[in-house]
Design an enzyme around this catalytic site. Sequence first.
Site: not given
Length: 471
Positions: A121, A124, A306
């Site tokens: 993640s 991102k 997230s």
Amino acid sequence: MVVGAGGVGLALALVAIAAAGPWADGQRVAERNLAAAREAAHHTGRTPATAPSAPPVLAGLGPGATPRAVPLPTGQGLDNALSPLFDDPALGAVRTGIVLDAATGQQLYGHDPDTPSAPASTTKIATAVAASQSLGGDYRIATTVVPGAAPGSIVLVGGGDPTLTIRPTPQGADPDATPASLSDLADATARTLKERGWTKVRLSYDTSLYTGPPRLAGVDDENLASVTPLMVDEGRIDPNSVEAAPRAADPANAAAQAFAGLLRERGITVDGDVRPGNAPAGEEARLAEVDSMPLSALVERMLTNSDNDIAEALARQTAISLGQPVSFAGAAQAVSEELGRLGLPLAGTRFNDGSGLDRDDRLTARLLARLLHTAADPAHPQLRPVLSGLPIAGFTGTLSDRFSGATSDAAGLVHAKTGTLTGVNTLAGTVVDADGRLLVFAFMASGTGNAGTAVAALDRLAATVSNCGCR
């Protein structure tokens, strides 16, 4: 030098929280109150000796800054502190890392920082930078209703806002911090229809904005809804659920059915079945429209929580901006293209999505750190939400339950995006060291066997940077 560092971090956290602005759910207010309570608990009747270092850290990134006012850690000092920690087998087969000075971008430490690795993640961060750079922080995503081609028909047109909610907007809510409401859209649509003398309509919905498959292979639908430009509450069957939760099999149809029900409640008969359709071509006047929160708020929310659905939506908005296909592949290409325009190091990288759920994504620690350094650069003010959205160690989002126990001195000092897949653990963000210098770091681990021990090892790395002057 370590004594009082926690107090400095809490003070800096207070400043960062106050500067970031409120969210609809009051999270920033709650963070500020929690930080104040913890700060009071840590006080012993005197101001920590290192507190005066906080203003130079923040001023070091502003106009007329004097970034050398606070001493830099040395490469040898960081190597002595961090290299033994990289020997921890908990970090798996591939472990990479880098530390940069936030003000100057100077590399202070590297451990194979150019080796591509699965980012999970932390992808991102790249999505946030690309979307913010290409679209700007004030950009909003519209959900609209237009007349259909046939008399008495209307079309609900999805624009790609995953935060659209079925709940009505609370009275007096800040539009810059509140999701757009399907209920509000129904109010406006029913009002316009009645003004035109329409009390019966046929409803269809248009999802033609996106192309390609709506699913990522091998990704559980509780982690990511089918990616469609029309959904409410991120496709969650229960709109009150906030974590991974069951999603509608067809989020667009579920949203359109909900909209039909809201119209009926407002005195508009919806005749026949609600079906997919296409809005007429051309500049047909809109019957109603609601707009998302500004992109700056979407970026913050995506990073703090997230949020995979927001990430994929922002990647596709970037694709629209750059004229790429509005699909997983087109969005990935658009993110890479926008980062290239910023001059960021893309060697060895591979983007397959905007969220980092694809296990074949590859980024480098250097790229992650440079993304954060660029976001801190006063020349790129549109990127500042990339920093203000980072979870705060011990306080917010995906770091709210980390940096306790042996690493608790780093609470408030570490602001970082987490990344977790099976066998992959990453952490990238900013940290204030014991001298009050703001640094950027990225630590990546692949082939990890135990997520708990891998996360603890990453936290030790970040906390070690925080707790030493390293000279």
